[in-house]
Design an enzyme around this catalytic site. Structure first.
Site, PDB file in Angstrom:
ATOM      1  N   ARG A 130     -11.947 -40.113 -21.426  1.00 33.35           N
ATOM      2  CA  ARG A 130     -11.148 -41.288 -21.159  1.00 33.35           C
ATOM      3  C   ARG A 130      -9.661 -40.958 -21.162  1.00 33.35           C
ATOM      4  O   ARG A 130      -8.934 -41.299 -20.231  1.00 33.35           O
ATOM      5  CB  ARG A 130     -11.443 -42.373 -22.201  1.00 33.35           C
ATOM      6  N   THR A 131      -9.222 -40.247 -22.179  1.00 32.49           N
ATOM      7  CA  THR A 131      -7.803 -39.912 -22.279  1.00 32.49           C
ATOM      8  C   THR A 131      -7.382 -39.000 -21.128  1.00 32.49           C
ATOM      9  O   THR A 131      -6.357 -39.213 -20.482  1.00 32.49           O
ATOM     10  CB  THR A 131      -7.518 -39.233 -23.628  1.00 32.49           C
ATOM     11  N   LYS A 189      -9.934 -15.927 -25.447  1.00 33.40           N
ATOM     12  CA  LYS A 189      -9.438 -14.550 -25.482  1.00 33.40           C
ATOM     13  C   LYS A 189      -8.384 -14.361 -26.572  1.00 33.40           C
ATOM     14  O   LYS A 189      -7.747 -13.326 -26.639  1.00 33.40           O
ATOM     15  CB  LYS A 189      -8.845 -14.167 -24.117  1.00 33.40           C
ATOM     16  N   ARG A 191      -4.344 -32.047 -25.675  1.00 29.33           N
ATOM     17  CA  ARG A 191      -5.203 -32.491 -26.767  1.00 29.33           C
ATOM     18  C   ARG A 191      -5.730 -31.245 -27.466  1.00 29.33           C
ATOM     19  O   ARG A 191      -6.156 -30.291 -26.800  1.00 29.33           O
ATOM     20  CB  ARG A 191      -6.371 -33.306 -26.241  1.00 29.33           C
ATOM     21  N   HIS A 221      -1.786 -39.683 -32.053  1.00 32.40           N
ATOM     22  CA  HIS A 221      -2.289 -39.950 -30.715  1.00 32.40           C
ATOM     23  C   HIS A 221      -1.369 -41.004 -30.120  1.00 32.40           C
ATOM     24  O   HIS A 221      -1.770 -42.139 -29.878  1.00 32.40           O
ATOM     25  CB  HIS A 221      -3.730 -40.453 -30.815  1.00 32.40           C
TER      26      HIS A 221
END
Lengths: 306, 306, 306
Positions: free
Chosen positions: C51-52, C80, C101, C129
């Site tokens: 959604r974000t 890596k 995120r 957030h």
């Protein structure tokens, strides 16, 4: 606003319109380069399918639109327990049209019932895959010139192959169709489909070998023998190499035969066939792009540009 | 239509043309903002590589084109057993140019043999990675002003590092190049490369410590010691921290030394070096974008805009 | 150039400006369709959040910009061993703005300290957030007409819910706010937040049942009870079905109550509530897109188009 969930959602005349629009798109590419400018397609793929996903994305891009979405459930909110209905209702705020593939039958239908934008079923479990059927119809129309009075062979896994069942159903609507169903006994077309053909008075033949019927075919539709459809390994190994098409078997086929395959193939068509002019399966992938362009325009109710 | 599979696919004059085009792109960004309008790049990444993939995608977008594809084999049809050749032939219908990364050597070559659109090898196993070599050449050209008469040091894993081998090969073609090869004995440049240098009469020195040779270098090319290249954990732990570049070791380096690294780094360059004006590795990532823009235009045979 | 890492990075007047810009965007969509033409947003999602991510991507696309990035750490160079700082410094060469995120608190802050382009924190662990907070504020502003003099109920997991803590902090800045905190004892708002409210002289009530306080609420902010926040299964099962909102519980709520939820929900709001005019959570997802459009424009310092 309409969705496409089941191939039978479309009437014959609607299918004719989509195929005609796809034909016009192929002939007048520049005219269509911006018809979806500012529009967004969401590709919600709860299971991976490169070819189908890229086909939708290419279609939207060639119409001048944008694409967002996800390519597997791992990268989606599904892992947090969100329902398909909720995801669809959120994505509706971010996109103008949805193409959804889901391992569960009915998921795209559920999505379409909760949103006001069109939802295209891009495959739901072993159930429906209507844009494959449209692709097949466009391929036959473009390469044979017509959809009626054809002898169409289906070969391989005719029991579980959803694309086969859909195409049989659609082609049954055209006059003069004759089917030749080529499969091992274990993988024959289900009874309900044969009953339906009988009911409609459509002629068909069932055989276990492709050699004998090859000269009669206008279309040969090959299918993949999917490992995941088998209940035990032994059956899979015994059957998977049957029904492999090679140049030998094509020796006495018609010169204007067209060989189709929904792809991906494993080994059911030998690569030596790829350069034969009758091999149509890669071209078919391209028709898939054009028919999706026509479908997106149709569902978004976009007028044909002048 | 040409592909770029091996760095030696390009002649010296073709490389010069690409570097010159990249230079013009850097100087005239707006002129190039739409040259790929309506074109699509397919990024087929069978193993993840953020930097390389995003570099290609940014390049195509800055030319006004679109991007589709996949970022790992999990999200592709490879899991259904489709061959690279078949995937390429399908993607050819959806895109105008392909950038492919694959864990198997030769996969991009196979793809290029089956399609009529250009294929760029974006790394195939331990084999080739030609756009990294072009990136390195552009970085040296832009920061030193020329590619000849340079003393170039390579440091770290010179045995397995494909980017090192390619760059040695290319720089060997320019007059007055001198190589200084800095590595533990276990990770020295392979013999065939040294034989090739001997054969061409190119001068080179092999040392095990970077300190002593530092004052001589015009270019210092650092490399990552990749865990996956080692056969046992003990060797990896013993060697990985050797050959770490820090400000101390740079004390007696030239003021106009340029430090390159293909990235990602782990700890072979201390972060204290990042703000030294000789640190060129992040700038190098940007040159990577510009050289890919030039390469895409070249392979698509797009004329330089007026 | 500014980044948005913590909701408190923005002053009240900056928040007002962003909400006003979002309002103008909603009212004049065509005016904004090309303001980000030629710009690129990089979505660096080290953990999936459909959604974000899609909200950011839709926002950038509706401004005429492009999007690149990755949707999970598996598909990134993180595997890596590359540091977030290095990845950010590379992506800075490929994009104009980053939305990140990350499961680790502070990762977006670290990224922002190493680059010259704006970084938006799209969620870092259980920490911040900020675009969710902006979304919540825009939703309240648009649906109630103002942000002050409101009685705001928060229901569910108030202990771990980062979006709840941020929104309480922001709404505390507006005159006449009264909070009603509805949760089981185990999941009450942390003490430091209550101390902060006491210190500022903001009135609040703590209750364990939503029924009794329902008639007082102007806003009801529901939250998901996240399984991963619990230390044992038994507690989760006992508590997860408490605090489920259904039509019965809404019987004596105000007619102009607005029900918000950051989504995804599991079952804390019964689906029978979805069609109630007070259900605002799907509309909230749309406001999230508009507020991100405003934020991107603000951080890129793009002037409001005429």
């Amino acid at each position: 606003m309409r969705s496409l969930i089941d191939p039978t959602d479309l009437s014959l005349s609607e299918i004719d319109d989509i195929l005609a629009l796809a034909d016009d798109i192929m002939k007048n590419r520049p005219k269509y380069a911006e018809v979806c400018k500012g529009k967004k397609l969401a590709t919600l793929f709860y299971e991976p399918s490169t070819r189908t996903r890229l086909s939708f994305e290419a279609a939207m891009m060639e119409l001048g639109g944008n694409v967002l979405g996800f390519s597997s459930a791992d990268n989606s909110s599904a892992s947090k327990g969100e329902s398909v209905a909720d995801t669809a209702r959120i994505v509706e705020k971010y996109a103008d049209i949805i193409a959804m593939r889901h391992p569960k039958e009915g998921a795209p239908l559920v999505a379409s019932m909760h949103v006001d934008i069109p939802v295209i079923n891009a495959g739901d479990g072993g159930h429906n895959h209507p844009t494959q059927t449209l692709t097949d119809l466009l391929t036959i129309k473009q390469t044979k010139g017509h959809l009626d009075h054809l002898t169409v062979g289906f070969c391989g896994d005719l029991k579980f192959g959803r694309t086969v069942h859909s195409l049989i159903k659609q082609l049954s609507l055209y006059e003069g169709t004759h089917f030749i169903l080529i499969s091992p006994e274990e993988l024959q077309v289900p009874d309900y489909i044969k009953e339906d053909l009988d009911h409609k008075g459509i002629s068909y033949t069932e055989v276990t070998q492709m050699d004998e019927v090859m000269p009669k075919l206008d279309i040969l539709y090959m299918t993949r023998v999917q490992k995941e459809r088998f209940f035990n390994e032994a059956d899979y190994i015994r059957l998977k190499d049957s029904y492999i098409l090679n140049l030998d078997k094509l020796a006495n086929a018609k010169e204007d035969l067209k060989i189709l395959h929904p792809l991906p193939r494993v080994n059911e068509i030998a690569t030596e066939v790829d350069n034969d002019p009758r091999a149509t399966y890669f071209k078919q992938a391209e028709y898939g792009k054009f028919v999706r362009m026509a479908l997106i325009m149709t569902l978004l109710e976009l007028p044909k540009p002048e």
